[in-house]
Design a protein around this motif. Sequence first.
Motif, PDB file in Angstrom:
ATOM      1  N   PHE A  29     -31.555  34.412  18.195  1.00 53.89           N
ATOM      2  CA  PHE A  29     -30.770  34.329  16.979  1.00 53.89           C
ATOM      3  C   PHE A  29     -31.050  35.485  16.038  1.00 53.89           C
ATOM      4  N   SER A  30     -32.276  35.954  16.012  1.00 57.11           N
ATOM      5  CA  SER A  30     -32.613  36.991  15.050  1.00 57.11           C
ATOM      6  C   SER A  30     -31.979  38.336  15.400  1.00 57.11           C
ATOM      7  N   ASN A  31     -31.375  38.460  16.557  1.00 57.40           N
ATOM      8  CA  ASN A  31     -30.651  39.689  16.868  1.00 57.40           C
ATOM      9  C   ASN A  31     -29.281  39.740  16.178  1.00 57.40           C
ATOM     10  N   TYR A  32     -28.875  38.620  15.604  1.00 55.72           N
ATOM     11  CA  TYR A  32     -27.551  38.497  15.035  1.00 55.72           C
ATOM     12  C   TYR A  32     -27.602  38.404  13.514  1.00 55.72           C
ATOM     13  N   VAL A  33     -26.512  38.772  12.899  1.00 52.58           N
ATOM     14  CA  VAL A  33     -26.275  38.459  11.498  1.00 52.58           C
ATOM     15  C   VAL A  33     -25.712  37.043  11.450  1.00 52.58           C
ATOM     16  N   THR A  34     -26.242  36.228  10.550  1.00 54.96           N
ATOM     17  CA  THR A  34     -25.739  34.873  10.386  1.00 54.96           C
ATOM     18  C   THR A  34     -25.072  34.746   9.032  1.00 54.96           C
ATOM     19  N   GLY A  35     -23.889  34.225   9.048  1.00 57.43           N
ATOM     20  CA  GLY A  35     -23.156  34.033   7.804  1.00 57.43           C
ATOM     21  C   GLY A  35     -22.812  32.578   7.579  1.00 57.43           C
ATOM     22  N   TRP A  36     -22.671  32.228   6.311  1.00 62.22           N
ATOM     23  CA  TRP A  36     -22.142  30.921   5.933  1.00 62.22           C
ATOM     24  C   TRP A  36     -20.792  31.144   5.241  1.00 62.22           C
ATOM     25  N   PHE A  37     -19.840  30.354   5.640  1.00 64.71           N
ATOM     26  CA  PHE A  37     -18.516  30.370   5.048  1.00 64.71           C
ATOM     27  C   PHE A  37     -18.164  28.940   4.647  1.00 64.71           C
ATOM     28  N   ARG A  38     -17.163  28.817   3.792  1.00 62.50           N
ATOM     29  CA  ARG A  38     -16.694  27.471   3.439  1.00 62.50           C
ATOM     30  C   ARG A  38     -15.179  27.476   3.334  1.00 62.50           C
ATOM     31  N   GLN A  39     -14.615  26.317   3.574  1.00 60.98           N
ATOM     32  CA  GLN A  39     -13.165  26.181   3.497  1.00 60.98           C
ATOM     33  C   GLN A  39     -12.832  24.857   2.827  1.00 60.98           C
ATOM     34  N   ALA A  40     -12.207  24.969   1.678  1.00 58.85           N
ATOM     35  CA  ALA A  40     -11.749  23.795   0.940  1.00 58.85           C
ATOM     36  C   ALA A  40     -10.330  23.450   1.387  1.00 58.85           C
ATOM     37  N   PRO A  41      -9.895  22.209   1.206  1.00 64.12           N
ATOM     38  CA  PRO A  41      -8.543  21.815   1.623  1.00 64.12           C
ATOM     39  C   PRO A  41      -7.480  22.693   0.996  1.00 64.12           C
ATOM     40  N   LYS A  43      -7.129  25.831   1.232  1.00 64.65           N
ATOM     41  CA  LYS A  43      -7.577  27.181   0.884  1.00 64.65           C
ATOM     42  C   LYS A  43      -8.055  27.915   2.131  1.00 64.65           C
ATOM     43  N   GLU A  44      -8.134  29.223   2.002  1.00 58.94           N
ATOM     44  CA  GLU A  44      -8.628  30.032   3.112  1.00 58.94           C
ATOM     45  C   GLU A  44     -10.151  29.928   3.209  1.00 58.94           C
ATOM     46  N   ARG A  45     -10.635  30.212   4.390  1.00 55.23           N
ATOM     47  CA  ARG A  45     -12.073  30.235   4.592  1.00 55.23           C
ATOM     48  C   ARG A  45     -12.656  31.408   3.804  1.00 55.23           C
ATOM     49  N   GLU A  46     -13.713  31.144   3.060  1.00 58.20           N
ATOM     50  CA  GLU A  46     -14.281  32.191   2.225  1.00 58.20           C
ATOM     51  C   GLU A  46     -15.760  32.408   2.526  1.00 58.20           C
ATOM     52  N   PHE A  47     -16.170  33.630   2.336  1.00 53.77           N
ATOM     53  CA  PHE A  47     -17.555  34.029   2.537  1.00 53.77           C
ATOM     54  C   PHE A  47     -18.440  33.409   1.465  1.00 53.77           C
ATOM     55  N   VAL A  48     -19.622  32.965   1.897  1.00 54.40           N
ATOM     56  CA  VAL A  48     -20.598  32.401   0.969  1.00 54.40           C
ATOM     57  C   VAL A  48     -21.858  33.261   0.953  1.00 54.40           C
ATOM     58  N   ALA A  49     -22.440  33.472   2.120  1.00 51.47           N
ATOM     59  CA  ALA A  49     -23.689  34.233   2.201  1.00 51.47           C
ATOM     60  C   ALA A  49     -23.899  34.712   3.629  1.00 51.47           C
ATOM     61  N   ALA A  50     -24.727  35.740   3.785  1.00 53.15           N
ATOM     62  CA  ALA A  50     -25.072  36.249   5.110  1.00 53.15           C
ATOM     63  C   ALA A  50     -26.486  36.789   5.069  1.00 53.15           C
ATOM     64  N   ILE A  51     -27.119  36.760   6.232  1.00 55.65           N
ATOM     65  CA  ILE A  51     -28.498  37.239   6.321  1.00 55.65           C
ATOM     66  C   ILE A  51     -28.689  38.012   7.615  1.00 55.65           C
ATOM     67  N   ARG A  52     -29.426  39.098   7.485  1.00 57.16           N
ATOM     68  CA  ARG A  52     -29.858  39.833   8.665  1.00 57.16           C
ATOM     69  C   ARG A  52     -31.378  39.776   8.667  1.00 57.16           C
ATOM     70  N   TRP A  53     -31.965  39.292   9.735  1.00 55.76           N
ATOM     71  CA  TRP A  53     -33.384  39.023   9.735  1.00 55.76           C
ATOM     72  C   TRP A  53     -33.977  39.234  11.122  1.00 55.76           C
ATOM     73  N   SER A  54     -35.289  39.374  11.168  1.00 51.91           N
ATOM     74  CA  SER A  54     -36.003  39.488  12.432  1.00 51.91           C
ATOM     75  C   SER A  54     -37.432  39.050  12.198  1.00 51.91           C
ATOM     76  N   GLY A  55     -37.920  38.174  13.054  1.00 51.55           N
ATOM     77  CA  GLY A  55     -39.254  37.641  12.852  1.00 51.55           C
ATOM     78  C   GLY A  55     -39.314  36.933  11.520  1.00 51.55           C
ATOM     79  N   GLY A  56     -40.284  37.203  10.721  1.00 51.35           N
ATOM     80  CA  GLY A  56     -40.394  36.582   9.415  1.00 51.35           C
ATOM     81  C   GLY A  56     -39.888  37.466   8.306  1.00 51.35           C
ATOM     82  N   PHE A  57     -39.148  38.494   8.651  1.00 55.79           N
ATOM     83  CA  PHE A  57     -38.738  39.476   7.665  1.00 55.79           C
ATOM     84  C   PHE A  57     -37.220  39.467   7.495  1.00 55.79           C
ATOM     85  N   THR A  58     -36.784  39.350   6.244  1.00 53.23           N
ATOM     86  CA  THR A  58     -35.357  39.424   5.938  1.00 53.23           C
ATOM     87  C   THR A  58     -35.001  40.851   5.580  1.00 53.23           C
TER      88      THR A  58
END
Length: 126
Positions: A29-41, A43-58
Amino acid sequence: QVQLVESGGGLVQAGGSLRLSCAASGRTFSNYVTGWFRQAPGKEREFVAAIRWSGGFTYFADYADAVKGRFTISANNAKNMVYLQIYTLKPEDTAVYYCAARLPPTARLAAMYDYWGQGTQVTVSS
């Protein structure tokens, strides 16, 4: 191939907190960027947050302006998990929240993510 499963959603009163979890399997998993999105009724899906990390380091964490200061994204390398801690929930935070993954770099567009979970519902009552 990466499989993502979200959990932690629910019904919460305004002002409350939630921690959403995204469990990954299939690849490191740490090889990937992980994002959170949300979609309200309705409405379009919208970006919330994203993280790029490896090991214990963000390396990099990015937040939408609407959630900055109330949402915190983090990762647990040992558990292959990414979390979204939400504080001071508001009714407008009501949505289905999705976890998504892509190879670096980070991105805010949903179309740029390759892997998606099924979503977890967050409902905030006023």
